[in-house]
Design a protein around this motif. Structure first.
Motif, PDB file in Angstrom:
ATOM      1  N   LEU A  61      -2.762  -4.193  -9.727  1.00 26.76           N
ATOM      2  CA  LEU A  61      -2.325  -2.858  -9.304  1.00 26.76           C
ATOM      3  C   LEU A  61      -3.486  -1.873  -9.410  1.00 26.76           C
ATOM      4  O   LEU A  61      -4.256  -1.933 -10.369  1.00 26.76           O
TER       5      LEU A  61
ATOM      6  N   ALA B 276       3.529   1.605  -9.781  1.00 26.08           N
ATOM      7  CA  ALA B 276       3.518   0.247  -9.238  1.00 26.08           C
ATOM      8  C   ALA B 276       3.804  -0.729 -10.367  1.00 26.08           C
ATOM      9  O   ALA B 276       3.484  -0.461 -11.526  1.00 26.08           O
TER      10      ALA B 276
ATOM     11  N   VAL C 129       5.415  -1.167  -5.078  1.00 28.23           N
ATOM     12  CA  VAL C 129       4.570   0.030  -5.146  1.00 28.23           C
ATOM     13  C   VAL C 129       5.333   1.190  -4.534  1.00 28.23           C
ATOM     14  O   VAL C 129       5.845   1.091  -3.418  1.00 28.23           O
TER      15      VAL C 129
ATOM     16  N   ASN D 271       4.441   5.137  -3.894  1.00 26.09           N
ATOM     17  CA  ASN D 271       3.297   6.034  -4.033  1.00 26.09           C
ATOM     18  C   ASN D 271       3.610   7.329  -4.772  1.00 26.09           C
ATOM     19  O   ASN D 271       2.715   8.022  -5.229  1.00 26.09           O
TER      20      ASN D 271
ATOM     21  N   TRP E 195       0.862  -1.176   0.000  1.00 28.42           N
ATOM     22  CA  TRP E 195       0.000   0.000   0.000  1.00 28.42           C
ATOM     23  C   TRP E 195       0.900   1.228   0.000  1.00 28.42           C
ATOM     24  O   TRP E 195       1.769   1.378   0.858  1.00 28.42           O
ATOM     25  N   GLY E 196       0.678   2.084  -1.013  1.00 33.05           N
ATOM     26  CA  GLY E 196       1.552   3.231  -1.208  1.00 33.05           C
ATOM     27  C   GLY E 196       1.691   4.149   0.004  1.00 33.05           C
ATOM     28  O   GLY E 196       2.811   4.397   0.464  1.00 33.05           O
TER      29      GLY E 196
ATOM     30  N   LEU F 114      -1.572   4.549  -4.732  1.00 34.69           N
ATOM     31  CA  LEU F 114      -1.290   3.299  -5.440  1.00 34.69           C
ATOM     32  C   LEU F 114      -1.194   2.134  -4.466  1.00 34.69           C
ATOM     33  O   LEU F 114      -0.699   2.288  -3.345  1.00 34.69           O
ATOM     34  N   GLY F 115      -1.665   0.980  -4.916  1.00 35.47           N
ATOM     35  CA  GLY F 115      -1.530  -0.231  -4.115  1.00 35.47           C
ATOM     36  C   GLY F 115      -1.508  -1.431  -5.031  1.00 35.47           C
ATOM     37  O   GLY F 115      -1.823  -1.322  -6.224  1.00 35.47           O
ATOM     38  N   GLY F 116      -1.139  -2.569  -4.481  1.00 41.52           N
ATOM     39  CA  GLY F 116      -1.123  -3.767  -5.320  1.00 41.52           C
ATOM     40  C   GLY F 116      -1.093  -5.043  -4.502  1.00 41.52           C
ATOM     41  O   GLY F 116      -0.761  -5.026  -3.304  1.00 41.52           O
TER      42      GLY F 116
END
Ligand code: SD4
Length: 340
Positions: free
Chosen positions: A192, A235, A229, A231, A104-105, A200-202
Motif C-alpha cells: 500500500l 487502504a 483502497v 482515496n 488506484w484511489g 492512495l494505491g495498492g
C-alpha cells in the motif's frame, strides 16, 4: 494519564464501534505508527521491505505511484518466493495459478487477474486490465491470453506434479484440506502506498494457498477481499487463508472501520474480532491485515500470533510486528467453534 485520555477520546470519536480491550490497546500505541513522510509504503511480511524500497526508488526516480506499486510487487514476484510468482507452490494438479490485483484511489480504479497460468508478472497484467480494458477482472485462460496480447512476459504452462507431491509429503496434509504448514503457505504480498499528493494505491499478488484445488481463487485478486483502497479514507491488504477473508470482504471492512474513526491497527483488530464473532472457527482463522490511512498512520493485526509487516519511507525502512489476537482475546464471544 495520556493513555486514559486517548481512550476517552476514542470512545467519543468512534461511538458506533465498540472497541475491545485489544483494539483499545492497538489505538493507544498508534502514536508511534504515524509519519508525515511521503511517499509512505507498507506491505505484508518481512520480504515486503525490499518491495517497499523498490517502490520508493521507482517513484524517486520519476516513476508514477502506480509504477512504484507495480514494480515493487513485481520484485517479489520474481524473487523466488514460495507463494508469490511462478516459484510458488503448485496447486494439486502441479500447476502454479496466480492471483493479483491493483487499485488506484483517484477515480477508484481497479484491475485484477485470477487463476492465471504462466504469467511472470500477474501484477502487470492486473494493471493492464485496469488501464487498457473496460473490465475489472479477467480469469484463467482469458487472463493469460490478455497478458500475451499486451506483450507481457509469459512462459509455457507445465505441470510440476513432482514439486507438488514433494511439498505435500513435506507438509503431510491432504490437499483437499487446503491447509499445510503455516509458514509454507503464508507469502502473499499486499503493498500500500500513500504518495506525495496524498493519493492512495495498492497492489496484491500471490500464487495462493499451496496445494489448492485447480481453479481455486483466493482473496488476493478480490477487491475488498485481499485489497481495498478508498482515496478518502485509507487502504488495506490481507494475507493468510483467503477463504476466511473473502467471505467477509475483509479489506473493505478494515477501510470501513477506518472511515468510522478507528486508526489502522485498531481497524485491523476490529475486523478480525468481528469475523471471529461470526465464524464457526472463532479465531482459528489464519488471517492478517495491514492498513494505512490518509493521515499517514499505519498498522496491522493477525489472528493467532499475528505476523510481521514492512514499513518504508525515504529515511526509514523496517519490519514491525503486528497486533495479534489469540483465543484469549475473544473468549466466549468467539463464535460457534468447531471442536477439532
Ligand atoms: C490465498 N491469501 O490465496 C492467499 C494466500 C496467502 O499468506 O496470503 N498466504 O488465500
Amino acid at each position: 494519564m495520556k493513555a486514559i485520555n486517548r481512550r476517552r477520546f476514542l470512545s467519543r470519536s468512534t461511538a458506533s464501534v465498540a472497541l475491545s480491550p485489544v483494539a483499545l490497546k492497538a489505538a493507544d500505541n498508534q502514536a508511534a505508527r504515524r509519519t508525515t513522510a511521503r511517499p509512505l509504503v507498507v506491505s505484508t511480511w518481512p520480504f515486503g521491505k525490499a518491495a517497499n524500497e523498490k517502490a520508493l526508488a521507482v517513484i524517486a526516480g520519476g516513476g508514477s505511484t502506480l509504477d512504484g506499486i507495480e514494480q515493487g510487487v513485481g520484485l517479489t514476484e520474481s524473487s523466488g518466493n514460495r507463494s508469490v510468482g511462478l516459484t510458488g507452490i503448485p496447486n494439486a494438479a502441479g500447476v502454479v495459478q496466480q492471483d493479483a490485483c491493483l487499485m488506484w484511489g483517484p477515480g477508484h480504479q481497479a484491475g485484477s487477474v485470477c487463476a492465471i497460468e504462466g504469467a511472470v508478472h500477474p501484477i502487470s497484467a492486473a494493471r493492464r486490465v485496469m488501464e487498457q480494458t473496460k473490465h475489472v477482472m479477467l480469469a484463467g485462460k482469458g487472463a493469460r491470453w490478455f497478458a500475451e496480447q499486451q506483450g507481457l512476459e509469459t512462459v509455457p504452462v507445465e505441470a510440476h506434479l513432482a514439486k507438488y507431491e514433494a511439498w505435500l509429503k513435506d507438509t503431510q496434509v491432504p490437499a483437499a484440506q487446503g491447509d499445510g504448514k503455516e509458514e509454507e503457505n503464508h507469502d502473499t504480498i499486499a503493498l500500500l502506498v500513500l504518495d506525495k499528493e496524498g493519493n492512495l494505491g495498492g497492489g496484491c499478488s500471490t500464487s495462493g494457498w499451496g496445494g489448492k484445488l485447480p481453479g481455486r481463487v483466493g482473496d488476493s485478486p478480490i477487491l475488498g477481499g485481499g485489497l481495498y483502497v478508498d482515496n478518502e479514507v485509507g487502504a488495506a491488504g490481507a494475507t493468510g487463508l483467503g477463504e476466511n477473508v473473502m467471505r467477509y470482504c475483509g479489506s473493505f471492512m478494515v477501510v470501513e472501520y477506518m472511515r468510522q474513526g478507528l486508526d489502522p491497527e485498531a481497524a485491523c483488530v476490529a475486523t478480525i474480532e468481528r469475523i471471529a464473532k461470526t465464524d464457526p472457527r472463532g479465531l482459528d482463522l489464519k488471517i492478517n491485515f495491514v492498513a494505512l490511512d490518509k493521515q499517514g498512520r499505519y498498522g496491522a493485526a493477525g489472528s493467532g500470533n499475528g505476523f510481521s509487516y514492512s514499513v518504508t519511507t525515504q529515511s526509514v525502512s523496517g519490519v514491525l510486528k503486528s497486533a495479534s489476537l489469540s483465543d484469549l482475546n475473544v473468549g466466549p464471544i468467539g463464535g460457534n467453534r468447531f471442536e477439532d
